[in-house]
Design a protein around this motif. Sequence first.
Motif, PDB file in Angstrom:
ATOM      1  N   VAL A  20       0.831  -1.207   0.000  1.00 17.80           N
ATOM      2  CA  VAL A  20       0.000   0.000   0.000  1.00 17.80           C
ATOM      3  C   VAL A  20       0.865   1.256   0.000  1.00 17.80           C
ATOM      4  O   VAL A  20       0.627   2.202  -0.767  1.00 17.80           O
ATOM      5  N   GLU A 144      -7.363  -2.280  -4.466  1.00 14.59           N
ATOM      6  CA  GLU A 144      -7.441  -2.568  -3.029  1.00 14.59           C
ATOM      7  C   GLU A 144      -6.367  -1.776  -2.288  1.00 14.59           C
ATOM      8  O   GLU A 144      -6.625  -1.195  -1.222  1.00 14.59           O
ATOM      9  N   VAL A 148      -7.025   1.392   0.515  1.00 13.76           N
ATOM     10  CA  VAL A 148      -6.473   1.472   1.876  1.00 13.76           C
ATOM     11  C   VAL A 148      -5.599   2.718   2.012  1.00 13.76           C
ATOM     12  O   VAL A 148      -5.626   3.401   3.045  1.00 13.76           O
ATOM     13  N   ARG A 154     -10.996  -1.856   2.330  1.00 16.61           N
ATOM     14  CA  ARG A 154     -10.173  -2.527   1.316  1.00 16.61           C
ATOM     15  C   ARG A 154     -10.979  -2.893   0.071  1.00 16.61           C
ATOM     16  O   ARG A 154     -10.461  -2.851  -1.039  1.00 16.61           O
ATOM     17  N   ASP A 155     -12.274  -3.234   0.238  1.00 18.98           N
ATOM     18  CA  ASP A 155     -13.097  -3.643  -0.898  1.00 18.98           C
ATOM     19  C   ASP A 155     -13.868  -2.471  -1.516  1.00 18.98           C
ATOM     20  O   ASP A 155     -14.803  -2.670  -2.291  1.00 18.98           O
TER      21      ASP A 155
END
Length: 310
Positions: A20, A144, A148, A154-155
């Motif tokens: 991320v 995803e 974040v 996340r979804d």
Amino acid sequence: MSSIPHVDMSRYNSDFDAFVQALGEGYAVNGFVALTGHGINTDTIHKALDISRELFALPEAVKKQYHRPGQGGARGYTPFGTEIAKDAKHVDLKEFWHIGRELEGPAPYPQLTPNVWPQELPNFKTEMLKLYAALDELGNQVLEGIAVYLKQPRDYFRKRVNLGNSILRPLHYPPIIDEGTPSVRASAHEDINVITLLIGSREPGLEVLSKSGNWVPVTIIEGAIICNVGDMLQRLTNGVLPSTTHRVVNPPAPYSHKSRYSIPFFLHFNPDVMIEALESCVSEDNPKQQEAISADDYLMQRLREIGLMK
């Protein structure tokens, strides 16, 4: 050496937090990253590029049978010299074919029209749908990480792109016959969609406009997939993630005398998704810049600007 940051997709499973951070920092530079360790089989990519060469080698009269005027190039063949970048004066030197989401049963949205397949190449459908599925999943994994990074669930994106009119576009830039042409292979532009994943083309030509105002040639590790932010994501993030201007210039000889092939995958929101600045991307220093608009209304507006819709 590389002109854009590289992000190792294997970290998606092994160290999601690091993935991320690398993704967010990479996009903050110029809106472009190169994805390594993405897991898409090299054979899948090569077969798709090989059959694209066969497709564009078909006679012009045969290809034009698969052109669907009035549909904005949504499916099938778009002839050479049709598309023009927003505010450009000359058409791009390219031809392409559009493959959309293949559905079983009735389409949930009228925008998800049936695909057009060339009868002359029965394997084209098989290879393109295989690549479509692989890039669709890879794009969802990238989203995803972006979700974040933007402090969203996340979804967040998965349920907003699962029925999007995402497009796979085999592209052919023919050899440049007239060295003095004012047209280029792809004029400076930004992508309309959420994110774009690009495979293929070892030839030079792709350039990204840096924040300093200089054009930077894109060089990447062999096998990496370029992934850039589109205007829809820029709008959703209130400019936090930039949609960067890029182009494909006419290369010097001997490259100009050869065809250039690539296959971008344009990942789109579901047509009824409202694109409105995320609260996490709005602040006193970065006030809300634009009003909400549906993904489909925004797409139609932009397609008219580039000459694919009247």
